[in-house]
Structure formats: C-alpha cells, structure tokens
Scaffold this motif. Structure first.
Motif, PDB file in Angstrom:
ATOM      1  N   UNK A   1       0.848  -1.174   0.000  1.00  0.00           N
ATOM      2  CA  UNK A   1       0.000   0.000   0.000  1.00  0.00           C
ATOM      3  C   UNK A   1       0.888   1.230   0.000  1.00  0.00           C
ATOM      4  N   UNK A   2       1.869   1.215  -0.923  1.00  0.00           N
ATOM      5  CA  UNK A   2       2.889   2.248  -0.890  1.00  0.00           C
ATOM      6  C   UNK A   2       2.283   3.638  -0.920  1.00  0.00           C
ATOM      7  N   UNK A   3       2.615   4.372   0.091  1.00  0.00           N
ATOM      8  CA  UNK A   3       2.267   5.770   0.104  1.00  0.00           C
ATOM      9  C   UNK A   3       3.491   6.460   0.655  1.00  0.00           C
ATOM     10  N   UNK A   4       3.916   7.520  -0.012  1.00  0.00           N
ATOM     11  CA  UNK A   4       5.138   8.162   0.454  1.00  0.00           C
ATOM     12  C   UNK A   4       4.878   8.957   1.715  1.00  0.00           C
ATOM     13  N   UNK A   5       3.597   9.229   1.974  1.00  0.00           N
ATOM     14  CA  UNK A   5       3.246  10.049   3.130  1.00  0.00           C
ATOM     15  C   UNK A   5       3.815   9.523   4.431  1.00  0.00           C
ATOM     16  N   UNK A   6       3.755   8.210   4.619  1.00  0.00           N
ATOM     17  CA  UNK A   6       4.184   7.691   5.913  1.00  0.00           C
ATOM     18  C   UNK A   6       5.688   7.702   6.091  1.00  0.00           C
ATOM     19  N   UNK A   7       6.431   7.791   4.965  1.00  0.00           N
ATOM     20  CA  UNK A   7       7.891   7.808   5.094  1.00  0.00           C
ATOM     21  C   UNK A   7       8.376   9.023   5.873  1.00  0.00           C
ATOM     22  N   UNK A   8       7.608  10.101   5.824  1.00  0.00           N
ATOM     23  CA  UNK A   8       8.061  11.282   6.560  1.00  0.00           C
ATOM     24  C   UNK A   8       7.699  11.189   8.038  1.00  0.00           C
ATOM     25  N   UNK A   9       6.722  10.348   8.352  1.00  0.00           N
ATOM     26  CA  UNK A   9       6.307  10.216   9.754  1.00  0.00           C
ATOM     27  C   UNK A   9       7.043   9.100  10.486  1.00  0.00           C
ATOM     28  N   UNK A  10       7.175   7.937   9.785  1.00  0.00           N
ATOM     29  CA  UNK A  10       7.704   6.764  10.483  1.00  0.00           C
ATOM     30  C   UNK A  10       9.231   6.783  10.471  1.00  0.00           C
ATOM     31  N   UNK A  11       9.830   6.540  11.631  1.00  0.00           N
ATOM     32  CA  UNK A  11      11.271   6.693  11.785  1.00  0.00           C
ATOM     33  C   UNK A  11      12.068   5.466  11.333  1.00  0.00           C
ATOM     34  N   UNK A  12      11.991   5.131  10.042  1.00  0.00           N
ATOM     35  CA  UNK A  12      12.723   3.956   9.571  1.00  0.00           C
ATOM     36  C   UNK A  12      14.210   4.249   9.410  1.00  0.00           C
ATOM     37  N   UNK A  13      15.019   3.241   9.702  1.00  0.00           N
ATOM     38  CA  UNK A  13      16.457   3.321   9.485  1.00  0.00           C
ATOM     39  C   UNK A  13      16.837   2.726   8.138  1.00  0.00           C
ATOM     40  N   UNK A  14      15.938   1.905   7.602  1.00  0.00           N
ATOM     41  CA  UNK A  14      16.274   1.171   6.381  1.00  0.00           C
ATOM     42  C   UNK A  14      15.017   0.872   5.580  1.00  0.00           C
ATOM     43  N   UNK A  15      15.179   0.881   4.244  1.00  0.00           N
ATOM     44  CA  UNK A  15      14.115   0.425   3.356  1.00  0.00           C
ATOM     45  C   UNK A  15      14.602  -0.846   2.671  1.00  0.00           C
ATOM     46  N   UNK A  16      13.796  -1.896   2.732  1.00  0.00           N
ATOM     47  CA  UNK A  16      14.142  -3.139   2.037  1.00  0.00           C
ATOM     48  C   UNK A  16      13.375  -3.191   0.720  1.00  0.00           C
ATOM     49  N   UNK A  17      14.126  -3.187  -0.383  1.00  0.00           N
ATOM     50  CA  UNK A  17      13.524  -3.162  -1.713  1.00  0.00           C
ATOM     51  C   UNK A  17      13.157  -4.586  -2.105  1.00  0.00           C
ATOM     52  N   UNK A  18      11.884  -4.801  -2.348  1.00  0.00           N
ATOM     53  CA  UNK A  18      11.374  -6.144  -2.579  1.00  0.00           C
ATOM     54  C   UNK A  18      12.028  -6.814  -3.786  1.00  0.00           C
ATOM     55  N   UNK A  19      12.175  -8.124  -3.680  1.00  0.00           N
ATOM     56  CA  UNK A  19      12.872  -8.857  -4.743  1.00  0.00           C
ATOM     57  C   UNK A  19      12.134  -8.827  -6.074  1.00  0.00           C
ATOM     58  N   UNK A  20      10.862  -8.472  -6.076  1.00  0.00           N
ATOM     59  CA  UNK A  20      10.156  -8.369  -7.361  1.00  0.00           C
ATOM     60  C   UNK A  20      10.740  -7.246  -8.227  1.00  0.00           C
ATOM     61  N   UNK A  21      11.394  -6.254  -7.609  1.00  0.00           N
ATOM     62  CA  UNK A  21      12.043  -5.200  -8.399  1.00  0.00           C
ATOM     63  C   UNK A  21      13.405  -5.653  -8.921  1.00  0.00           C
ATOM     64  N   UNK A  22      14.073  -6.481  -8.109  1.00  0.00           N
ATOM     65  CA  UNK A  22      15.393  -6.968  -8.513  1.00  0.00           C
ATOM     66  C   UNK A  22      15.240  -7.962  -9.673  1.00  0.00           C
ATOM     67  N   UNK A  23      14.227  -8.818  -9.552  1.00  0.00           N
ATOM     68  CA  UNK A  23      13.958  -9.824 -10.566  1.00  0.00           C
ATOM     69  C   UNK A  23      13.673  -9.137 -11.903  1.00  0.00           C
ATOM     70  N   UNK A  24      14.450  -9.450 -12.895  1.00  0.00           N
ATOM     71  CA  UNK A  24      14.189  -8.869 -14.205  1.00  0.00           C
ATOM     72  C   UNK A  24      14.813  -7.500 -14.434  1.00  0.00           C
ATOM     73  N   UNK A  25      15.412  -6.928 -13.379  1.00  0.00           N
ATOM     74  CA  UNK A  25      15.963  -5.580 -13.523  1.00  0.00           C
ATOM     75  C   UNK A  25      17.077  -5.516 -14.556  1.00  0.00           C
ATOM     76  N   UNK A  26      17.734  -6.669 -14.779  1.00  0.00           N
ATOM     77  CA  UNK A  26      18.860  -6.668 -15.720  1.00  0.00           C
ATOM     78  C   UNK A  26      18.401  -6.951 -17.155  1.00  0.00           C
ATOM     79  N   UNK A  27      17.117  -7.235 -17.347  1.00  0.00           N
ATOM     80  CA  UNK A  27      16.615  -7.484 -18.705  1.00  0.00           C
ATOM     81  C   UNK A  27      16.536  -6.170 -19.480  1.00  0.00           C
ATOM     82  N   UNK A  28      16.850  -6.230 -20.787  1.00  0.00           N
ATOM     83  CA  UNK A  28      16.776  -5.013 -21.592  1.00  0.00           C
ATOM     84  C   UNK A  28      15.365  -4.418 -21.544  1.00  0.00           C
TER      85      UNK A  28
END
Ligand code: C2E
Ligand code: CA
Ligand code: CA
Ligand code: CA
Length: 276
Positions: free
Chosen positions: A181-208
């Motif tokens: 439910x990605x909303x950028x709004x909460x990124x400014x409120x919630x004090x995260x130290x790290x974002x974990x980028x889901x493997x669905x973005x990594x998968x296929x990223x090297x394909x033309x």
C-alpha cells in the motif's frame, strides 16, 4: 470426465471438506510444533555493498514438519496469524534471535520480522525490551522488519507504536517496499532506518527495457535523502549484483551470497571471514 465412450458423464464434486480439514490439521500440528520446539530460526547474511562485509542477518522461521518435511513460512505464517499463534511464535522468534545475537561479534546485527498483528499489540515494546535485557544485547543491534500493511489503519496508535519502539532503541526497517500500500506520506512520519527493496524489483531488472532499475534507483535516492539505508532483496546473479552496486543500494541480501543458514552455520560463516 467422459466415461469410457459410453456417453455418460461423471461429475466429481470437489471435496469441499478436504481443504478445511487439511488446514485444521496443519493448525493442530503447528500448535504442537510451537509447544514442542518444532520451529527453528535460520539466518540469512546481509552484506554491505561497499565492503562485502556481513553486517547482519535476517532471522527466518523454519518448520520441519514430521511427515511433510519443510513447510514454508509463506504458508504457515498466515495460519499463525489467523489462529493467534503468531503472538507466541513472534515472541519466541524475538527471544531466540536475541540469544543467538548475543553469541556473535558486537558489530553484527539481527533483523526480526514482525507481523502486523504483533505490531498492533500494545505490549510489543515491553516484549522487545525483555528479549533484549534477557540476552543482554544492545538495542541498536536489533532491527525490526515491518511491512507497509501496518499503515492500513493509519491512526494515532500506529504512530505511538513507532515512537515507543524508537524509545526502546531498536532499529526499524520497512520490509517489502513497493509491493503493498505504498504511500510516500508515511515515510516522513515513520522513523525507519532502512528500506528493504522487494525482490520483485530486482527480478528482471537486468533485462533489456526493464523499468525496475529506474524504480530501484529512485527508491535509493529517496532513502538517501531521508537518511535511510537500503537493502536489495533476492539478489541471485552477478549481473543483478553489479546493477545493485551501480544503483547505490547500501546493502544486499540474496542467494548470490548465501541462503539462510542455521544459527551454527551463521556463526561459523562470520569466523570464516571473506564472503563469496
Ligand atoms: P521476507 O521477509 O520478504 O523474507 C525474505 C524471503 O526471501 C525469505 O523467504 C528468503 O529465504 C527469501 N530469499 C532470500 N534471498 C533470496 C534470493 O536470492 N532468491 C529468492 N528467490 N528468495 C530469496 P522465506 O524464508 O521463505 O520467508 C518467506 C516470508 O515469510 C518472509 O518474507 C516473511 O514475510 C515471512 N517470515 C519468515 N520468518 C518470519 C518470522 O519470524 N515472522 C514473521 N512474521 N514472518 C516471517
Ligand atoms: Ca523480511
Ligand atoms: Ca522482504
Ligand atoms: Ca515478502
């Protein structure tokens, strides 16, 4: 199905009972596993991109079923959540991860997955505090992985929980970023130290022609601007690793380096030194 050419059809009613029955049995067996030490935590190395040093491990649940063998947490966590067993399992995971962490060098961290149901429990901060105190580890060495779904009920309780966990001193990671439910709004409120980028973005990223690289790059810029680290999840190939480096992710996790290991294997992985 047509019956051997005699022109009659047999309709096999799907056995409506069996799914529910199987599920109920699995529930029973999970309850038993929880009570009798049938669950185990495995640890997957998290590697710093720049140095290739193992900076920590993600704790991942394993259930070795007596007959069915390994059952994936993707299958039994939902059952644990439906039945309320997740509270016991989650607390056990926190305690066990802290105890294993206590045996490792102090520059190594552990990340523990926290179900949205645990997050909704007001006693989570005291459960975490107790696990840390019992194992005598620095709260900064523990990272809690939380998914975007906790923002579904975006209310004052959610914000209060973030504040409470921050005051316990643990680190917070936003897990599976970009899948929910990605909303950028909460990124400014919630004090995260790290974002974990889901493997669905990594998968296929090297394909033309893939747009995934552009998305990963943008997430990294956003995270950096907010002072957060990034872990690329599910990196399997050298090409993916090269791309992740170019895109500037600070950390990498994936089969390219290591699969999840038993606590013993994780410990010896640390002493064996260089990776890959
Ligand atoms: P997750 O938190 O996104 O964990 C990462 C999953 O990706 C793990 O699956 C890990 O083994 C897998 N993985 C890591 N590197 C690679 C790779 O290079 N390629 C591929 N294909 N997969 C990779 P796993 O261990 O089966 O866990 C599945 C999910 O179960 C986790 O996803 C998490 O949502 C949940 N889970 C696991 N342990 C716990 C726990 O202690 N508590 C809670 N609440 N959920 C847990
Ligand atoms: Ca996770
Ligand atoms: Ca994840
Ligand atoms: Ca996931």
């Amino acid at each position: 199905a047509k019956d051997g050419g005699r022109g009659r059809y047999h309709f096999y009613a799907p056995d409506l009972h069996s799914d529910a029955e199987e599920r109920r049995q699995l529930e029973e067996e999970l309850r038993d596993a929880v009570a009798n030490g049938g669950l185990e935590l495995y640890y997957q190395p998290v590697v710093q991109t720049a140095t290739e040093r193992i900076t920590g491990f993600e704790a991942l649940l394993r259930w070795h079923h007596p007959e069915q063998g390994f059952i994936s947490p993707a299958k039994f966590i939902p059952i644990a959540e439906d039945t309320g067993l997740i509270a016991t399992i989650g607390e056990w995971a926190l305690r066990t991860a802290c105890q294993d962490l206590a045996k490792w060098p102090t520059n190594v961290r552990v990340a523990v997955n926290v179900s949205p149901l645990q997050f909704a429990n007001p006693s989570l901060p005291s459960i975490v505090t107790s696990a840390l105190a019992h194992a005598q580890v620095d709260p900064q060495r523990l990272e809690l992985e939380i998914t975007e779904s906790v923002f579904l009920n975006d209310d004052s309780d959610t914000e209060a929980m973030f504040r409470a966990l921050k005051s316990v001193g643990v680190r917070l990671a936003l897990d599976d970023f970009g899948t929910g439910y990605s909303s950028l709004g909460y990124l400014k409120k919630a004090p995260f130290d790290k974002i974990k980028i889901d493997q669905s973005f990594v998968r296929g990223a090297t394909q033309p022609g893939s747009r995934n690289g552009a998305i990963i790059g943008s997430i990294v810029s956003l995270a950096e601007a907010l002072g957060m680290e990034t872990t690329a999840e599910g990196v399997e190939t050298l090409d993916e690793l090269d791309l992740i480096r170019v895109l500037g992710c600070s950390h990498v996790q994936g089969y390219i380096y290591e699969r999840p290991l038993s606590a013993e294997a994780a410990a010896s992985r640390l002493t064996s030194g260089l990776i890959a």
